[in-house]
Design a protein around this motif. Structure first.
Motif, short mmCIF file in Angstrom:
data_model
loop_
_atom_site.label_atom_id
_atom_site.label_comp_id
_atom_site.label_asym_id
_atom_site.label_seq_id
_atom_site.Cartn_x
_atom_site.Cartn_y
_atom_site.Cartn_z
N GLU A 19 6.71 55.41 48.51
CA GLU A 19 6.84 56.48 49.53
C GLU A 19 6.29 57.80 48.98
OE1 GLU A 19 11.49 58.03 48.86
OE2 GLU A 19 10.78 57.49 50.84
N ASN A 20 6.32 57.93 47.63
CA ASN A 20 5.83 59.16 47.02
C ASN A 20 4.31 59.26 46.98
OD1 ASN A 20 8.53 59.97 46.24
ND2 ASN A 20 8.42 58.31 44.76
N VAL A 21 3.62 58.15 47.16
CA VAL A 21 2.16 58.17 46.99
C VAL A 21 1.41 57.69 48.23
CG1 VAL A 21 2.32 57.83 44.49
CG2 VAL A 21 2.05 55.84 45.98
N ALA A 22 2.13 57.35 49.31
CA ALA A 22 1.48 56.73 50.48
C ALA A 22 0.40 57.61 51.08
CB ALA A 22 2.53 56.37 51.54
N ASP A 23 0.67 58.91 51.26
CA ASP A 23 -0.33 59.80 51.88
C ASP A 23 -1.57 59.93 51.01
OD1 ASP A 23 1.12 60.42 54.23
OD2 ASP A 23 2.39 61.80 53.08
N GLU A 24 -1.31 60.12 49.71
CA GLU A 24 -2.42 60.26 48.76
C GLU A 24 -3.27 58.98 48.77
OE1 GLU A 24 -2.83 61.09 43.96
OE2 GLU A 24 -0.86 60.85 44.85
N PHE A 25 -2.58 57.83 48.79
CA PHE A 25 -3.31 56.56 48.78
C PHE A 25 -4.18 56.41 50.02
CE2 PHE A 25 -3.54 52.03 50.06
CZ PHE A 25 -4.37 51.60 49.04
N LEU A 26 -3.63 56.69 51.19
CA LEU A 26 -4.40 56.53 52.43
C LEU A 26 -5.63 57.44 52.44
CD1 LEU A 26 -1.55 56.08 55.07
CD2 LEU A 26 -3.22 54.35 54.32
N ALA A 27 -5.47 58.67 51.94
CA ALA A 27 -6.60 59.61 51.90
C ALA A 27 -7.69 59.06 50.97
CB ALA A 27 -6.12 60.98 51.42
N GLU A 28 -7.28 58.57 49.81
CA GLU A 28 -8.28 58.06 48.85
C GLU A 28 -8.88 56.74 49.31
OE1 GLU A 28 -8.28 58.59 44.77
OE2 GLU A 28 -6.60 60.01 44.73
N LEU A 29 -8.09 55.96 50.04
CA LEU A 29 -8.59 54.69 50.58
C LEU A 29 -9.72 54.96 51.57
CD1 LEU A 29 -8.24 51.57 50.86
CD2 LEU A 29 -6.58 52.03 52.67
N ALA A 30 -9.51 55.96 52.44
CA ALA A 30 -10.54 56.31 53.43
C ALA A 30 -11.82 56.75 52.72
CB ALA A 30 -10.02 57.40 54.36
N GLU A 31 -11.68 57.55 51.66
CA GLU A 31 -12.86 58.00 50.89
C GLU A 31 -13.54 56.81 50.23
OE1 GLU A 31 -10.74 62.14 49.47
OE2 GLU A 31 -11.80 60.97 47.94
#
Ligand SMILES: *Cc1c(COP(=O)(O)O)cnc(C)c1O
Length: 442
Positions: free
Chosen positions: A383-395
């Motif tokens: 839950e602490n990294v979900a937003d960061e992961f999704l942003a980097e996944l899109a990149e």
């Protein structure tokens, strides 16, 4: 070939500890939550509690429950607690093992030995399961001299009940369903499979190594999880790992039987050993008490409400990740996963190149095949990294949009090739060669 020599004089403790820290630096950096397999992370506090309990019993030996009644008490209590979580009544019994593989091995051996007794006419016993079932069953069948049949899963990536029913023969001694499957996070139609097995008096095992300590809580939170445990008639045995979603230290799993009449066939005893009458419940002889104490302590420390809260965190995070993945152009999720494990696929981009690209950015996402996909096991900590992961996944997706299959890492290329090799025995040989090469001094 190189050879490592035992040091002539002992190396000082401080030097060794420093060296341990140094060599550890090249390991997977999972503590930041950037890995989506291998580690089940519910935060520092649980690790500390589990480690402390583990440390207290690390030198004790579970081989003798008479010498260590503490371990006997903790093991039987852990088994009983897990049986309760999995819909079992007080007749459900079992053992703790070193992991899912050993739990599955014990259940398979027990089913085989019971069949030998009650169906002595069967000379070529076989197991029927699905293509998505964990390879621990293939490994067990290999060790135990059984054959195993994998029926392809349906379009929903769940076990194909009709296909499995059609595969039953008079040699079938065991059928297996998963809750959930490792590759795609599906709960197989356990009720239907168990009914089909019961009709023919065939042993039915539910592999909930992965789902056993999360699905019951996800279900209690109100999510639609199909019934999969001892509440389903016809379920003979189950495997449930504690060192996965139980968040206990590694080396802890359970194998459970509907009653002690089934478990009877699990035990081994040899009465003619000059070293004493020898009897064990599982594969292990000597075994550390660490995982038993770790599991007993963590289960009781977290409690029902704690596991519900951890399941809620993991489910909220999974929902966010799945929605986020589906919102990325070209990326999709396989099927409709039931809980906190899913896989990503794509019709337009090379997912193996995507895995490499994420790796460069410090994220570890395992490659899968048949069909090509990337594995995501979600822990509460994510839950602490979900937003960061999704942003980097899109990149990362944008970065690999134009990469063709010839321009990927060696590992990615191997994965692409392995899945398409016509000769599966050659694929297997390649994998064994790889291991042969891996385990040598460098
Ligand atoms: C992890 C897993 C296993 C095997 O468990 P180990 O603890 O790795 O031996 C078996 N079945 C499923 C579905 C799993 O996820």
């Amino acid at each position: 070939m190189k050879q490592e020599k035992l040091p002539e004089t002992g190396v000082p403790e401080q030097e060794l500890m420093a060296e341990l820290d140094r060599i550890k630096e090249s390991d997977l950096d999972w503590k930041r939550g950037r890995s989506f397999s291998l580690i089940y992370n519910a935060g520092e506090e649980l690790m500390r509690v589990g480690n402390e309990a583990y440390g207290k019993f690390i030198l004790e030996n579970g081989l003798s429950p008479m010498a260590f009644p503490s371990l006997l008490k903790m093991e039987t209590e852990v088994v009983s607690m897990v049986a309760g979580i999995l819909g079992g009544d007080e007749n459900v019994v079992g053992s703790m093992t070193s992991g899912g593989t050993e739990s599955i091995f014990m259940a398979t051996k027990t089913a085989r030995d019971r069949a030998r007794k009650i169906k002595p006419g069967i000379c070529a016993p076989e197991i029927i399961t699905s293509t998505t079932t964990h390879p621990a069953f293939d490994k067990s069948a290999h060790y135990l001299g059984l054959s195993i049949i994998h029926v392809p899963v349906g379009d929903d990536y769940r076990a194909d009940v009709e296909g499995i029913k059609n595969a039953i023969t008079e040699n079938t001694i065991m059928m297996v369903g998963s809750a959930m499957t490792y590759p795609h996070g599906m709960v197989d139609p356990i009720e239907e499979l168990a009914a089909a097995a019961a009709e023919k008096d065939i042993w039915f095992h539910v592999d909930s190594c992965l789902g056993g300590l999360i699905l019951p809580f996800v279900k209690k939170l109100g999510y639609p999880v199909p019934d999969f445990d001892f509440s389903v008639p016809g379920v003979t045995s189950m495997s449930a790992d504690l060192h996965k979603y139980g968040f206990t230290p590694k080396g802890a799993s359970t194998v459970l039987y509907r009653n002690s009449g089934y478990r009877y066939f699990q035990y081994f005893a040899f009465a003619d050993f000059p070293g004493g009458v020898y009897g064990t419940s599982t594969v292990s002889g000597a075994r550390t008490g660490g995982p038993i104490a770790g599991a007993w302590t963590v289960l009781r420390y977290v409690g029902e409400n704690g596991y519900l809260e951890l399941a809620r965190k993991a489910m909220d995070t999974t929902k966010k990740l799945i929605a986020g993945v589906r919102a990325i152009d070209g990326l999709d999720v396989i099927g409709e996963p039931h809980a906190t494990v899913f896989s990503m696929k794509s019709d337009t981009i090379n997912v193996y190149a995507l895995s490499d690209e994420l790796h460069k950015r410090g994220w570890m996402i395992e490659k899968q095949h048949l069909p090509p996909s990337l594995h995501v096991t979600v822990s509460p900590f994510h839950e602490n990294v979900a937003d960061e992961f999704l942003a980097e996944l899109a990149e990362a997706v944008d970065a690999v949009r134009d990469v063709d299959a010839s321009n990927v890492s060696q590992e990615a290329a191997m994965y692409g090739m392995m899945a398409t090799m016509e000769d599966r025995s050659l694929a297997k040989e390649l994998a064994v060669e790889y291991l042969n090469d891996l385990y040598k001094l460098k």
